[in-house]
Design a protein around this motif. Structure first.
Motif, mmCIF file in Angstrom:
data_model
loop_
_atom_site.group_PDB
_atom_site.id
_atom_site.type_symbol
_atom_site.label_atom_id
_atom_site.label_comp_id
_atom_site.label_asym_id
_atom_site.label_seq_id
_atom_site.Cartn_x
_atom_site.Cartn_y
_atom_site.Cartn_z
ATOM 1 N N CYS A 52 -54.501 -104.527 -6.489
ATOM 2 C CA CYS A 52 -54.727 -105.375 -7.664
ATOM 3 C C CYS A 52 -55.827 -104.825 -8.567
ATOM 4 O O CYS A 52 -56.009 -105.320 -9.690
ATOM 5 N N GLY A 53 -56.590 -103.851 -8.075
ATOM 6 C CA GLY A 53 -57.678 -103.276 -8.852
ATOM 7 C C GLY A 53 -58.861 -104.207 -9.036
ATOM 8 O O GLY A 53 -59.517 -104.188 -10.076
ATOM 9 N N VAL A 54 -59.119 -105.038 -8.015
ATOM 10 C CA VAL A 54 -60.213 -106.011 -8.098
ATOM 11 C C VAL A 54 -61.074 -105.945 -6.835
ATOM 12 O O VAL A 54 -60.614 -105.481 -5.791
ATOM 13 N N PRO A 55 -62.304 -106.449 -6.912
ATOM 14 C CA PRO A 55 -63.155 -106.478 -5.726
ATOM 15 C C PRO A 55 -62.825 -107.665 -4.821
ATOM 16 O O PRO A 55 -62.163 -108.617 -5.242
ATOM 17 N N VAL A 56 -63.325 -107.588 -3.593
ATOM 18 C CA VAL A 56 -63.252 -108.703 -2.648
ATOM 19 C C VAL A 56 -64.572 -109.455 -2.730
ATOM 20 O O VAL A 56 -65.641 -108.846 -2.651
ATOM 21 N N ARG A 57 -64.509 -110.752 -2.890
ATOM 22 C CA ARG A 57 -65.707 -111.597 -2.858
ATOM 23 C C ARG A 57 -65.714 -112.348 -1.538
ATOM 24 O O ARG A 57 -64.745 -113.022 -1.189
ATOM 25 N N ALA A 58 -66.820 -112.244 -0.816
ATOM 26 C CA ALA A 58 -66.985 -112.925 0.466
ATOM 27 C C ALA A 58 -67.730 -114.235 0.246
ATOM 28 O O ALA A 58 -68.780 -114.252 -0.395
ATOM 29 N N VAL A 59 -67.190 -115.327 0.781
ATOM 30 C CA VAL A 59 -67.801 -116.650 0.649
ATOM 31 C C VAL A 59 -68.265 -117.094 2.033
ATOM 32 O O VAL A 59 -67.447 -117.159 2.957
ATOM 33 N N PRO A 60 -69.555 -117.408 2.198
ATOM 34 C CA PRO A 60 -70.054 -117.860 3.502
ATOM 35 C C PRO A 60 -69.375 -119.156 3.953
ATOM 36 O O PRO A 60 -69.122 -120.052 3.138
ATOM 37 N N ALA A 61 -69.092 -119.253 5.238
ATOM 38 C CA ALA A 61 -68.402 -120.424 5.799
ATOM 39 C C ALA A 61 -69.150 -121.718 5.518
ATOM 40 O O ALA A 61 -68.525 -122.751 5.266
ATOM 41 N N ASP A 62 -70.475 -121.685 5.526
ATOM 42 C CA ASP A 62 -71.235 -122.924 5.330
ATOM 43 C C ASP A 62 -71.097 -123.482 3.914
ATOM 44 O O ASP A 62 -71.328 -124.663 3.688
ATOM 45 N N LYS A 79 -62.327 -127.232 11.521
ATOM 46 C CA LYS A 79 -62.960 -125.922 11.721
ATOM 47 C C LYS A 79 -63.976 -125.569 10.632
ATOM 48 O O LYS A 79 -65.024 -125.003 10.919
ATOM 49 N N PHE A 80 -63.669 -125.906 9.360
ATOM 50 C CA PHE A 80 -64.501 -125.465 8.244
ATOM 51 C C PHE A 80 -65.098 -126.585 7.395
ATOM 52 O O PHE A 80 -65.914 -126.313 6.516
ATOM 53 N N GLY A 81 -64.642 -127.818 7.587
ATOM 54 C CA GLY A 81 -65.177 -128.923 6.805
ATOM 55 C C GLY A 81 -64.578 -129.044 5.410
ATOM 56 O O GLY A 81 -65.068 -129.802 4.581
ATOM 57 N N THR A 82 -63.531 -128.308 5.137
ATOM 58 C CA THR A 82 -62.804 -128.394 3.881
ATOM 59 C C THR A 82 -61.321 -128.396 4.208
ATOM 60 O O THR A 82 -60.940 -128.004 5.309
ATOM 61 N N GLY A 83 -60.495 -128.828 3.277
ATOM 62 C CA GLY A 83 -59.078 -128.954 3.575
ATOM 63 C C GLY A 83 -58.266 -127.679 3.504
ATOM 64 O O GLY A 83 -57.237 -127.556 4.150
ATOM 65 N N SER A 84 -58.729 -126.698 2.727
ATOM 66 C CA SER A 84 -57.993 -125.449 2.539
ATOM 67 C C SER A 84 -58.980 -124.315 2.309
ATOM 68 O O SER A 84 -59.741 -124.353 1.338
ATOM 69 N N VAL A 85 -58.944 -123.321 3.167
ATOM 70 C CA VAL A 85 -59.821 -122.162 2.987
ATOM 71 C C VAL A 85 -59.478 -121.451 1.683
ATOM 72 O O VAL A 85 -60.358 -121.103 0.898
ATOM 73 N N ALA A 86 -58.203 -121.230 1.424
ATOM 74 C CA ALA A 86 -57.797 -120.511 0.209
ATOM 75 C C ALA A 86 -58.305 -121.217 -1.047
ATOM 76 O O ALA A 86 -58.879 -120.583 -1.939
ATOM 77 N N GLU A 87 -58.107 -122.517 -1.136
ATOM 78 C CA GLU A 87 -58.563 -123.264 -2.310
ATOM 79 C C GLU A 87 -60.081 -123.266 -2.400
ATOM 80 O O GLU A 87 -60.651 -123.043 -3.482
ATOM 81 N N ALA A 88 -60.753 -123.506 -1.288
ATOM 82 C CA ALA A 88 -62.217 -123.588 -1.295
ATOM 83 C C ALA A 88 -62.874 -122.266 -1.675
ATOM 84 O O ALA A 88 -63.819 -122.244 -2.468
ATOM 85 N N VAL A 89 -62.393 -121.147 -1.121
ATOM 86 C CA VAL A 89 -63.021 -119.866 -1.468
ATOM 87 C C VAL A 89 -62.728 -119.477 -2.916
ATOM 88 O O VAL A 89 -63.590 -118.885 -3.583
ATOM 89 N N ALA A 90 -61.557 -119.819 -3.419
ATOM 90 C CA ALA A 90 -61.256 -119.548 -4.832
ATOM 91 C C ALA A 90 -62.223 -120.320 -5.720
ATOM 92 O O ALA A 90 -62.822 -119.760 -6.646
ATOM 93 N N LEU A 91 -62.399 -121.603 -5.445
ATOM 94 C CA LEU A 91 -63.310 -122.430 -6.236
ATOM 95 C C LEU A 91 -64.753 -121.943 -6.129
ATOM 96 O O LEU A 91 -65.464 -121.846 -7.133
#
Length: 122
Positions: A52-62, A79-91
């Motif tokens: 995709c020609g883009v960087p990876v952004r890492a989001v801490p679990a907390d 496990k994570f305290g949120t409903g969707s990892v994909a949605e939460a890390v995007a936001l």
């Protein structure tokens, strides 16, 4: 700024990540792909980011526990305290005024999820 959030199992393939991203709307216009910190070095994710020609952004679990998502998976909430990892890390990767433009979608083999958020950036 537009970011794709990706959640996935350890054995995910590039094909599964690609399929989930395409189902969420595709890579056009992305500034980054994001995932939870402990999976940011996954080979399939790095390959997708390179394609995709883009960087990876890492989001801490907390950080995820404070993010409300429209999709609610009981397993992920426990496990994570949120409903969707994909949605939460995007936001989280987009920043405080982020909004989802594509809710979580799941690859056919159920090893990858993707969601897309956009906003002004962090």
């Amino acid at each position: 700024m537009r970011v794709a959030g990706l959640g996935f199992k350890q054995d995910v393939t590039l094909a599964s990540l690609r399929e989930a991203l395409e189902a969420a709307g595709g890579p056009d216009g992305l500034a980054a792909v994001a995932t939870i910190s402990d999976k940011a070095d996954a080979e399939a994710l790095k390959q997708l980011a390179c394609e995709c020609g883009v960087p990876v952004r890492a989001v801490p679990a907390d950080v995820l526990a404070s993010i409300h998502t429209p999709t609610q998976s009981e397993f992920i909430v426990e496990k994570f305290g949120t409903g969707s990892v994909a949605e939460a890390v995007a936001l989280a990767a987009v920043g405080p005024r982020a909004r989802l433009i594509a809710s979580r979608v799941v690859s056919q083999d159920r090893t990858a999820t993707a969601a897309i958020a956009e906003g002004d950036g962090p």
